[in-house]
Scaffold this active site. Sequence first.
Site, PDB file in Angstrom:
ATOM      1  N   LYS A 126       0.580  -0.634  -0.120  1.00 22.48           N
ATOM      2  CA  LYS A 126       0.245  -0.300   0.210  1.00 22.48           C
ATOM      3  C   LYS A 126       0.999   1.349  -0.434  1.00 22.48           C
ATOM      4  O   LYS A 126       2.412   0.935   0.118  1.00 22.48           O
ATOM      5  CB  LYS A 126      -0.990   0.092   0.935  1.00 22.48           C
ATOM      6  CG  LYS A 126      -1.976   0.305   0.979  1.00 22.48           C
ATOM      7  CD  LYS A 126      -3.209   0.269   0.325  1.00 22.48           C
ATOM      8  CE  LYS A 126      -4.057   1.129   0.437  1.00 22.48           C
ATOM      9  NZ  LYS A 126      -5.320   0.214   0.287  1.00 22.48           N
ATOM     10  N   ASP A 166      -7.119   4.113  -4.756  1.00 26.93           N
ATOM     11  CA  ASP A 166      -8.304   4.128  -3.154  1.00 26.93           C
ATOM     12  C   ASP A 166      -8.192   5.060  -3.195  1.00 26.93           C
ATOM     13  O   ASP A 166      -8.681   6.337  -3.765  1.00 26.93           O
ATOM     14  CB  ASP A 166      -6.635   4.047  -2.206  1.00 26.93           C
ATOM     15  CG  ASP A 166      -7.856   3.660  -0.976  1.00 26.93           C
ATOM     16  OD1 ASP A 166      -7.708   2.115  -0.867  1.00 26.93           O
ATOM     17  OD2 ASP A 166      -7.720   4.200   0.022  1.00 26.93           O
TER      18      ASP A 166
HETATM   19  N1  GLU Z   1      -7.301   0.343  -2.849  1.00 25.19           N
HETATM   20  C1  GLU Z   1      -8.214  -0.888  -3.519  1.00 25.19           C
HETATM   21  C2  GLU Z   1      -8.019  -2.160  -1.595  1.00 25.19           C
HETATM   22  O1  GLU Z   1      -8.109  -1.643  -0.933  1.00 25.19           O
HETATM   23  C3  GLU Z   1      -7.467  -1.347  -4.555  1.00 25.19           C
HETATM   24  C4  GLU Z   1      -5.907  -1.852  -4.859  1.00 25.19           C
HETATM   25  C5  GLU Z   1      -5.623  -2.553  -5.865  1.00 25.19           C
HETATM   26  O2  GLU Z   1      -6.406  -2.430  -6.728  1.00 25.19           O
HETATM   27  O3  GLU Z   1      -4.698  -2.628  -6.336  1.00 25.19           O
HETATM   28  O4  GLU Z   1      -8.359  -3.026  -2.203  1.00 25.19           O
END
Ligand code: GLU
Length: 447
Positions: A126, A166
């Site tokens: 992340k 996100d």
């Molecule tokens: N931010 C999204 C999550 O919390 C998607 C992450 C992504 O697609 O890599 O899973």
Amino acid sequence: MNSYVSSVMNDLKTRYPWEKEFLQAAEEVLDSLTPIIDREPKYKANKILERIVEPERVLMFRVPWVDDKGEFQVNRGFRVQYNSAIGPYKGGIRFHPNVTLSTLKFLGFEQIFKNSLTGLPMGGGKGGADFNPNGKSANEVMRFCQSFMTELFRHIGPDTDVPAGDIGVGGREVAYMFGQYKRLANEFTGVLTGKGLNFGGSLIRPEATGFGVVYFAEEMLKTRGESLKGKKVAVSGFGNVAWGAASKANDLGAKVVAISGPDGSVYDKDGVSGEKIDFMLEMRASGRDKVQDYADKFKGVEFHAGKRPWIFPVDVALPCAIQNELNLEDAQTLLNNGCQCVVEGANMPSTLDAVKLFVEKKTLYAPGKASNAGGVATSGLEMSQNSMRLGWSREEVDTRLHQIMVNIHSSCVKAAKEYGHEGNYVLGANIAGFKKVADAMIDQGLV
Ligand code: GLU
């Protein structure tokens, strides 16, 4: 918690006392792993818990940029590359003024188990910055994204780490970051997901998280011989997840009676459907950040300033906004009003005591790492399409997404049953997600 689990948890509390959100996420996971740790000594023997709670790598960097007045600005950027046992690091980028390393460690840690549950080969990661995109011009956002990527590009790649969106990072921001990556790396690759359709994006990706939440809710209700048809639903959140969830809930015959925004909630007894769903996107795009606009536009809608949508009597609650948006009191209110199903679209929207109450009362409660995995799963499908240099149709992506959600649901149910806690989706999701990653870590030796 058994003694091994609690000693790892206590060490974390001593080492990172200020990382409240990370400790909260870690406690939820570690606590529910107790049955598998008790049964399988190999995890303790291989010090899997001590290893899995520490990120493989944390990057922190300065993000300097110039605002429209010509003034220099500085933000803090991060990427937490948490675990690559089952695939390249994968997870979104969050731009929000409250972002700290603790936020991104909690999100990265959750992402390990979520990505594992999808059944696709993706590790957990992340990233983000304490940048507030609200009120910034498109040019300011572009310059910020370019500066952020100028540092990040050397640490990522289609086989190393694949970021996405996100909170605060949507199609526009992903596109700016992709453009800058391409320029610096001199490569056109699927290094980011959530891209535009013209340059390698996947159909359904914007609505995928919300669709997945509703597919998951439908599977949960089926276990009690019910369905979403005719159910009253409350959805929180002002972004893509809430919009996708409201739209799919309508498709499956539910009535969305409450939605929310940064300024409060609205109750629409006639249901949020048709053009009202499109209006959810318009409210967001306007940049005004006010759900009150909805009550001003449509007749017979109540606006409740500063309130969350958990005060209304509904059958199903879908928290799709942000961490810790649903506390013990909210949980109590929902249950008192007859709510039987809570399915998380956001990451960790329920506080630990709210989760405990849902589990205790045998509510159909799904933690975000299972029920919101449709977003990252569709990112995984975007990666596959990019590798093949092909694009699938809407139907093809939606069918795969639906099947993935059905599979995640059955993995959770199966693991919960196998470890003696039938119907407990928290335990089921954590154990099923953990087992695959932990076994891969053991197979790969001490790395
Ligand atoms: N931010 C999204 C999550 O919390 C998607 C992450 C992504 O697609 O890599 O899973």
